[in-house]
Design a protein around this motif. Sequence first.
Motif, PDB file in Angstrom:
ATOM      1  N   LEU A 137      28.323  37.490  46.097  1.00 13.19           N
ATOM      2  CA  LEU A 137      28.247  38.376  44.937  1.00 13.19           C
ATOM      3  C   LEU A 137      28.625  39.802  45.294  1.00 13.19           C
ATOM      4  CD1 LEU A 137      25.115  36.974  43.129  1.00 13.19           C
ATOM      5  CD2 LEU A 137      27.466  36.939  42.319  1.00 13.19           C
ATOM      6  N   PHE A 138      29.119  40.505  44.290  1.00 12.10           N
ATOM      7  CA  PHE A 138      29.611  41.875  44.454  1.00 12.10           C
ATOM      8  C   PHE A 138      28.598  42.815  45.089  1.00 12.10           C
ATOM      9  CE2 PHE A 138      33.649  41.857  42.565  1.00 12.10           C
ATOM     10  CZ  PHE A 138      34.151  43.145  42.652  1.00 12.10           C
ATOM     11  N   SER A 139      27.318  42.543  44.826  1.00  9.40           N
ATOM     12  CA  SER A 139      26.283  43.432  45.369  1.00  9.40           C
ATOM     13  C   SER A 139      26.321  43.465  46.901  1.00  9.40           C
ATOM     14  CB  SER A 139      24.915  42.978  44.880  1.00  9.40           C
ATOM     15  OG  SER A 139      24.810  41.576  45.062  1.00  9.40           O
ATOM     16  N   ASN A 140      26.987  42.476  47.511  1.00 10.46           N
ATOM     17  CA  ASN A 140      27.072  42.431  48.980  1.00 10.46           C
ATOM     18  C   ASN A 140      28.337  43.076  49.535  1.00 10.46           C
ATOM     19  OD1 ASN A 140      24.674  40.852  49.172  1.00 10.46           O
ATOM     20  ND2 ASN A 140      25.882  39.134  48.391  1.00 10.46           N
ATOM     21  N   LEU A 141      29.143  43.645  48.636  1.00 12.69           N
ATOM     22  CA  LEU A 141      30.404  44.245  49.084  1.00 12.69           C
ATOM     23  C   LEU A 141      30.116  45.587  49.764  1.00 12.69           C
ATOM     24  CD1 LEU A 141      33.548  44.326  49.032  1.00 12.69           C
ATOM     25  CD2 LEU A 141      33.393  45.347  46.773  1.00 12.69           C
ATOM     26  N   THR A 142      30.250  45.616  51.089  1.00 17.63           N
ATOM     27  CA  THR A 142      29.911  46.851  51.819  1.00 17.63           C
ATOM     28  C   THR A 142      31.137  47.475  52.478  1.00 17.63           C
ATOM     29  OG1 THR A 142      29.405  45.535  53.748  1.00 17.63           O
ATOM     30  CG2 THR A 142      27.550  46.117  52.328  1.00 17.63           C
ATOM     31  N   THR A 143      32.240  46.738  52.572  1.00 17.88           N
ATOM     32  CA  THR A 143      33.439  47.301  53.212  1.00 17.88           C
ATOM     33  C   THR A 143      34.540  47.421  52.162  1.00 17.88           C
ATOM     34  OG1 THR A 143      34.184  45.086  53.777  1.00 17.88           O
ATOM     35  CG2 THR A 143      32.932  46.267  55.468  1.00 17.88           C
ATOM     36  N   ASN A 144      35.572  48.170  52.477  1.00 20.72           N
ATOM     37  CA  ASN A 144      36.680  48.328  51.534  1.00 20.72           C
ATOM     38  C   ASN A 144      37.514  47.057  51.483  1.00 20.72           C
ATOM     39  OD1 ASN A 144      35.928  50.930  50.984  1.00 20.72           O
ATOM     40  ND2 ASN A 144      37.349  51.854  52.430  1.00 20.72           N
ATOM     41  N   PRO A 145      37.731  46.499  50.281  1.00 27.09           N
ATOM     42  CA  PRO A 145      38.526  45.272  50.181  1.00 27.09           C
ATOM     43  C   PRO A 145      40.028  45.530  50.324  1.00 27.09           C
ATOM     44  CG  PRO A 145      37.809  45.966  48.006  1.00 27.09           C
ATOM     45  CD  PRO A 145      37.198  46.936  48.977  1.00 27.09           C
ATOM     46  N   THR A 146      40.758  44.492  50.695  1.00 27.83           N
ATOM     47  CA  THR A 146      42.219  44.581  50.795  1.00 27.83           C
ATOM     48  C   THR A 146      42.837  44.478  49.407  1.00 27.83           C
ATOM     49  OG1 THR A 146      42.080  43.476  52.906  1.00 27.83           O
ATOM     50  CG2 THR A 146      44.237  43.508  51.895  1.00 27.83           C
ATOM     51  N   SER A 147      42.175  43.706  48.551  1.00 28.85           N
ATOM     52  CA  SER A 147      42.755  43.442  47.244  1.00 28.85           C
ATOM     53  C   SER A 147      41.648  43.109  46.250  1.00 28.85           C
ATOM     54  CB  SER A 147      43.726  42.272  47.401  1.00 28.85           C
ATOM     55  OG  SER A 147      43.661  41.383  46.333  1.00 28.85           O
ATOM     56  N   LEU A 148      41.906  43.400  44.980  1.00 34.07           N
ATOM     57  CA  LEU A 148      41.008  42.969  43.898  1.00 34.07           C
ATOM     58  C   LEU A 148      41.801  42.033  43.007  1.00 34.07           C
ATOM     59  CD1 LEU A 148      39.538  46.438  42.826  1.00 34.07           C
ATOM     60  CD2 LEU A 148      38.544  44.792  44.410  1.00 34.07           C
ATOM     61  N   LEU A 149      41.129  41.002  42.551  1.00 32.87           N
ATOM     62  CA  LEU A 149      41.784  40.039  41.678  1.00 32.87           C
ATOM     63  C   LEU A 149      41.010  40.045  40.376  1.00 32.87           C
ATOM     64  CD1 LEU A 149      44.106  38.299  42.605  1.00 32.87           C
ATOM     65  CD2 LEU A 149      42.504  36.432  43.013  1.00 32.87           C
ATOM     66  N   ILE A 150      41.691  40.237  39.258  1.00 32.82           N
ATOM     67  CA  ILE A 150      40.985  40.164  37.985  1.00 32.82           C
ATOM     68  C   ILE A 150      41.705  39.183  37.074  1.00 32.82           C
ATOM     69  CG2 ILE A 150      39.921  42.459  38.106  1.00 32.82           C
ATOM     70  CD1 ILE A 150      42.075  43.582  36.441  1.00 32.82           C
ATOM     71  N   LYS A 151      40.901  38.448  36.321  1.00 32.70           N
ATOM     72  CA  LYS A 151      41.494  37.482  35.400  1.00 32.70           C
ATOM     73  C   LYS A 151      41.178  37.933  33.988  1.00 32.70           C
ATOM     74  CE  LYS A 151      41.688  32.536  34.394  1.00 32.70           C
ATOM     75  NZ  LYS A 151      40.691  31.964  33.497  1.00 32.70           N
ATOM     76  N   THR A 152      42.203  37.886  33.142  1.00 31.43           N
ATOM     77  CA  THR A 152      42.004  38.228  31.743  1.00 31.43           C
ATOM     78  C   THR A 152      42.731  37.167  30.918  1.00 31.43           C
ATOM     79  OG1 THR A 152      42.300  39.962  30.086  1.00 31.43           O
ATOM     80  CG2 THR A 152      43.936  39.909  31.862  1.00 31.43           C
ATOM     81  N   GLN A 153      43.037  37.459  29.664  1.00 30.12           N
ATOM     82  CA  GLN A 153      43.834  36.538  28.852  1.00 30.12           C
ATOM     83  C   GLN A 153      45.217  37.167  28.703  1.00 30.12           C
ATOM     84  OE1 GLN A 153      42.404  33.604  28.092  1.00 30.12           O
ATOM     85  NE2 GLN A 153      40.635  34.430  29.183  1.00 30.12           N
ATOM     86  N   HIS A 154      46.244  36.323  28.522  1.00 33.08           N
ATOM     87  CA  HIS A 154      47.613  36.855  28.456  1.00 33.08           C
ATOM     88  C   HIS A 154      47.766  37.985  27.436  1.00 33.08           C
ATOM     89  CE1 HIS A 154      49.596  34.395  31.429  1.00 33.08           C
ATOM     90  NE2 HIS A 154      48.945  33.345  30.976  1.00 33.08           N
ATOM     91  N   GLN A 155      47.049  37.886  26.301  1.00 33.48           N
ATOM     92  CA  GLN A 155      47.263  38.924  25.272  1.00 33.48           C
ATOM     93  C   GLN A 155      46.726  40.296  25.697  1.00 33.48           C
ATOM     94  OE1 GLN A 155      45.086  36.289  24.728  1.00 33.48           O
ATOM     95  NE2 GLN A 155      43.514  36.796  23.230  1.00 33.48           N
ATOM     96  N   PHE A 156      45.812  40.336  26.678  1.00 34.98           N
ATOM     97  CA  PHE A 156      45.251  41.631  27.115  1.00 34.98           C
ATOM     98  C   PHE A 156      45.902  42.162  28.384  1.00 34.98           C
ATOM     99  CE2 PHE A 156      41.393  39.352  25.336  1.00 34.98           C
ATOM    100  CZ  PHE A 156      41.455  39.976  24.098  1.00 34.98           C
ATOM    101  N   SER A 157      46.696  41.326  29.008  1.00 35.79           N
ATOM    102  CA  SER A 157      47.201  41.611  30.347  1.00 35.79           C
ATOM    103  C   SER A 157      47.879  42.985  30.493  1.00 35.79           C
ATOM    104  CB  SER A 157      48.146  40.472  30.705  1.00 35.79           C
ATOM    105  OG  SER A 157      48.454  40.479  32.018  1.00 35.79           O
ATOM    106  N   ALA A 158      48.821  43.285  29.599  1.00 33.78           N
ATOM    107  CA  ALA A 158      49.577  44.542  29.704  1.00 33.78           C
ATOM    108  C   ALA A 158      48.665  45.748  29.488  1.00 33.78           C
ATOM    109  CB  ALA A 158      50.710  44.550  28.682  1.00 33.78           C
TER     110      ALA A 158
END
Length: 267
Positions: A137-158
């Motif tokens: 879970l995100f609460s355990n994120l203590t170091t800087n990530p290399t990448s973030l991945l987010i998922k949405t729906q195609h109509q909101f993407s842009a």
Amino acid sequence: MSQKLIAIDLDGTTLNSQSLISSRTAEVLGKAIKAGHYVSIATGRPFRMSEQFYRQLKLDTPMVNFNGALVHKPYQKWEFERELSIEKDIAFEILAQKEKLNLDFVAAENRETFFINDLNDFEGHFFATDKVTEANLFSNLTTNPTSLLIKTQHQFSAQVSDALSKQFENKIDVRTWGGPNAILEIVPKGVQKAMSVSVIADSLQIDQKDVIAFGDEHNDLELLDYAGWGVAMSNGIEQLKGIANDITNKTNDEDGLANYLEKYLAL
């Protein structure tokens, strides 16, 4: 023919719409390697979601993950390796806007670890793992990530892409994944595949003019522009076709990359 470095994107390019490498594509890439050329994967995917393809193609070349934020030689120490990262606060700020931006999930990762905002949002097949516990879970994120991945729906993407690019304008770039899901990847500002493929070319002493690259999406624009010969998939976006040296006759579901490469390299 001089030795070539063949840089291949995965989703929408080397992979068919079932996210698999067909036996024909694997066979042609194998023939290219036997003929003395190098094949290198350059993908937006993290290593754990592309490792199976690296193994399937029996590669031993360096590869690019996270759209260029990581360039490495799997399972080996490699003097040219590098990994860039994003400030972790950005991950928490994006997560705080999850509802507002219509995001299905937010995930943060580097080569070894990944974290997701909520275990209910977790899709094991998507993340190529079933080992997910509270520790992820995100609460355990203590170091800087290399990448973030987010998922949405195609109509909101842009809209999501524009909003985040404005909000963190000098810190991040937002990239689109090819394939059926509306996946946006967030990488450190200025990171793109061409930058890391050029590191691989230099390490193998391959001239830029001898780099052939295949892609289908926005995150392949710089790569095809950089390559001596850039090839857009016929199923690719128009913008990419506009800068490519050539376009495959067939789509990723019809072994477009394999057919093109076989003719181009006279395999």
